[in-house]
Design an enzyme around this catalytic site. Structure first.
Site, PDB file in Angstrom:
ATOM      1  N   GLU A  63      75.240  81.429  33.692  1.00 20.35           N
ATOM      2  CA  GLU A  63      74.976  80.320  33.929  1.00 20.35           C
ATOM      3  C   GLU A  63      76.448  79.057  34.184  1.00 20.35           C
ATOM      4  O   GLU A  63      76.573  78.352  34.568  1.00 20.35           O
ATOM      5  CB  GLU A  63      74.710  79.851  32.469  1.00 20.35           C
ATOM      6  N   SER A  64      76.871  80.209  34.453  1.00 22.37           N
ATOM      7  CA  SER A  64      79.130  80.202  34.534  1.00 22.37           C
ATOM      8  C   SER A  64      78.886  79.465  35.851  1.00 22.37           C
ATOM      9  O   SER A  64      79.129  77.897  35.804  1.00 22.37           O
ATOM     10  CB  SER A  64      79.967  81.001  33.653  1.00 22.37           C
TER      11      SER A  64
END
Length: 141
Positions: A63-64
């Site tokens: 997600e980062s």
């Protein structure tokens, strides 16, 4: 400021201070016209109790890197990015070394973006396959 590869990477890593990314030692390491790559060390900080990489840490890495990829390709003066859905299929476990997450766009829309994120080990073995949906929201004046 001219957007160079080094500037984009430095800016992304500087924005990670005092965040989950810093806690997990996630570092952006490469960038191109349609991709972004980050790496994370695999050690006891990201292990599950039996000593292998925790799926939640893998999802946080995915997600980062995916959110940063969406962020790079929008007008950050007018919009901000939020993740709206992530899925992860874990293929192989890993106990030590580094994992690398490469985010590429499946769809790069004005409002929503869909990214494919492949997480591999140092030998390029596939560890996880993730998909992330992000949304571009207008900043309030």
């Amino acid at each position: 400021m001219i957007l160079t590869k080094e500037n984009v990477i430095a800016k992304a890593n500087a924005a990670s201070k005092n965040t989950l990314m810093e806690t997990l030692n996630i570092e952006i390491i490469d960038y191109g016209d349609d991709f972004l790559v980050a790496r994370m060390p695999v050690n006891s900080r990201v292990h599950q109790p039996d000593g292998v990489l925790h799926g939640g840490a893998t999802a946080a890495l995915a997600e980062s890197v995916g959110s940063f990829a969406s962020h790079i390709f929008i007008d950050t003066e007018k919009f901000f990015i939020r993740g709206i859905e992530i899925s992860a299929n874990h293929i192989k476990s890993i106990k030590e070394g580094f994992v690398y997450a490469k985010a590429t766009f499946i769809h790069k829309g004005r409002t929503t973006q869909l990214l494919d994120i492949r997480v591999t080990d140092e030998a390029d073995n596939l560890i996880s396959v993730c998909k992330l949906s992000t949304i571009s929201l207008p900043k309030k004046s």
